[in-house]
Motif scaffolding. Structure first.
Motif, PDB file in Angstrom:
ATOM      1  N   ARG A 270      41.987  39.206  10.892  1.00 54.48           N
ATOM      2  CA  ARG A 270      42.623  38.716  11.181  1.00 54.48           C
ATOM      3  C   ARG A 270      43.517  38.344   9.687  1.00 54.48           C
TER       4      ARG A 270
ATOM      5  N   SER B  85      44.016  53.190  23.191  1.00 51.66           N
ATOM      6  CA  SER B  85      43.060  52.541  23.111  1.00 51.66           C
ATOM      7  C   SER B  85      42.275  53.243  21.524  1.00 51.66           C
TER       8      SER B  85
ATOM      9  N   LYS C 140      53.481  45.717  20.801  1.00 46.70           N
ATOM     10  CA  LYS C 140      52.764  46.982  20.506  1.00 46.70           C
ATOM     11  C   LYS C 140      53.753  47.585  21.545  1.00 46.70           C
TER      12      LYS C 140
ATOM     13  N   TRP D 195      46.233  39.319  15.995  1.00 44.47           N
ATOM     14  CA  TRP D 195      44.559  39.606  15.425  1.00 44.47           C
ATOM     15  C   TRP D 195      43.621  40.352  16.034  1.00 44.47           C
ATOM     16  N   THR D 196      42.478  41.096  15.818  1.00 42.46           N
ATOM     17  CA  THR D 196      41.530  41.603  16.786  1.00 42.46           C
ATOM     18  C   THR D 196      40.254  40.943  16.238  1.00 42.46           C
ATOM     19  N   ASP D 197      38.959  41.597  16.820  1.00 42.89           N
ATOM     20  CA  ASP D 197      38.092  40.574  16.379  1.00 42.89           C
ATOM     21  C   ASP D 197      37.840  41.019  15.147  1.00 42.89           C
TER      22      ASP D 197
END
Lengths: 289, 289
Positions: free
Chosen positions: A141, A171, A166, A136-138
């Motif tokens: 999700r 980035s 990953k 999950w990222t911010d």
């Protein structure tokens, strides 16, 4: 001939005798390096096989497939894949390109996580659809894997959860600036997967959903299956959220109905002496939690 | 140490390098001989491994397990299994006996039909519960596998059907007279499995059931997966009922939803040039039949 050769799951010696013989005779040998890893690196494989390996990352397989196939109509080229070539990730695209180019192909199978999970004692028969759990990222999700696990559990089936990898990720900044600088590889742990699943359970509970999974659902964490230092840990989802199974790769199973023999096997790897205690108190033919 | 060693699916050289090294150093080596077969016999394995193999039939594993485990606490004993030791048939019972006797065990994994079926191009992700299809007799014609296939298809999943093996079976007369005379081994063919499935489809149609499967459902027949003379045949259930895929072992897949890439792969092994023709006419994202 294009050979797709499975390397199995542990180290250099998990290749089959047939696979090794072919590797030694091929004119070029590629190592697929983005869907899984062995406990040993490229150097160890090169030394053991006595061959130079060409790393094939996702970009190469998808964009430079012609390079891989070059000359495979008149000589032998090997494409090595950790696990089985048609395991968690298939290489159908490369197969189809080969066939369209008039190149014959052959598969040398090996164990993959899709069948080796049987070592925890849960019957492969009783597994439903396999799911993937992503980091999950911010802002992203996804919960869709929960619904698949729910479907399996409703049918009494176990669910194998493959955990995110990953590799060669950039980035956002490097991606935007077009800099080919990559982040260190990341491998989701059983603990991280369990944490995400617990959060979904909490979300669903707040929404008043019918819960298919709870903090007490029996799950199995697996690390480095097939390697000497393999770890299997059976316990409640809550217990797995705080376990440390060491280095990658990890996988997790959410159990469905458990047969007595499956429970006996899981007890061999119980997270705590009483982790599977409650199962003794349910009826004798099948167990649920 | 008790080693459970998978032999893979083809011939003597499908054992892993690690597995072969262990076989050569063990004090006794058993060959499990009732759930699957290789394309080569015990003699060929013995010659290649340079070891005498002790055949372990079902009776021996179930009734004389102590014999197998004898001395495994102080020396190394190997138990060889075609495919993976925890593939279609697990050996949990032997594992538990070993652990209870204070004997350590280790698993050397290999390919089994449960993951090698991926070679036909169907994604392992998209398989639901695995079913077994048994030989019907005049008086015993179970249809329960049909309902499991239906459940999978309702969810869009493929179903791997493992086909019956009859090894060391006694005729009713020999059984009653207590004569240890065994019938020749029998292995269900794809054609026989498809015939039985067609009969169930017909029965269900006559009962007015909602049909999950028809004569036109796309199925895949597989024979001797992993061997040099492996055959994969994709076609309608009706077509598979009249195909001859040669010697054992056979397996069959009843497909669920098909993704375009899966259809492209199945076309490589289409039973007839137009066997999968109709799939071209359905919508472009997923295919059903």
């Amino acid at each position: 001939m294009l050979y797709f050769i499975g390397l199995g799951l542990g180290d250099a010696k998990d290749i089959t005798v047939k696979g090794l013989e072919i590797v030694k005779q091929c004119s070029r040998v590629y190592l697929e390096a983005y869907t899984s890893i062995l406990t040993v690196g490229k150097d160890a494989l090169e030394e053991y096989y006595g061959r130079e390996l060409i790393l094939a990352d996702r970009d190469m397989v998808e964009q430079e497939a012609d390079e891989i196939l070059k000359g495979a109509d008149v000589s032998d080229v090997a494409f090595l894949v950790v696990g089985d070539p048609f395991g968690a990730t298939t290489h159908s695209d490369l197969v189809l390109r080969a066939v369209n180019a008039g190149i014959q192909y052959r598969v040398i199978h090996n164990a993959s996580i899709m069948n080796a999970v049987g070592c925890c004692g849960l019957q492969l028969y009783n597994f439903g659809e396999t799911v993937s759990i992503v980091f999950w990222t911010d802002t992203w999700r996804p919960e869709s894997f929960y619904d698949k696990i729910k479907k399996n559990r409703d049918l009494g089936m176990h669910t194998l959860c493959l955990l995110d990898i990953k590799v060669k990720e950039q980035s956002m900044e490097n991606l935007m600036r077009g800099r080919k600088i990559y982040e260190p590889p990341r491998f989701m742990t059983v603990s991280q997967a369990a944490e995400q699943l617990l959060e979904i359970v909490q979300n669903r509970r707040e929404r008043g959903d019918d819960l298919a999974i709870s903090e007490e659902t029996i799950c199995v964490g697996l690390a480095r299956v097939g390697a000497e230092d393999q770890v299997i840990r059976a316990g409640t989802l809550r217990q797995l959220a705080s376990c440390d199974l060491g280095g990658p790769l990890h996988s997790m199973i959410v159990t469905g109905h458990l047969h007595p023999l499956e429970v006996d096997m899981l007890r061999l790897s119980a997270a705590t002496p009483d982790a599977l205690q409650d199962l003794r108190m349910t009826d004798s033919s099948t167990y649920t939690s």
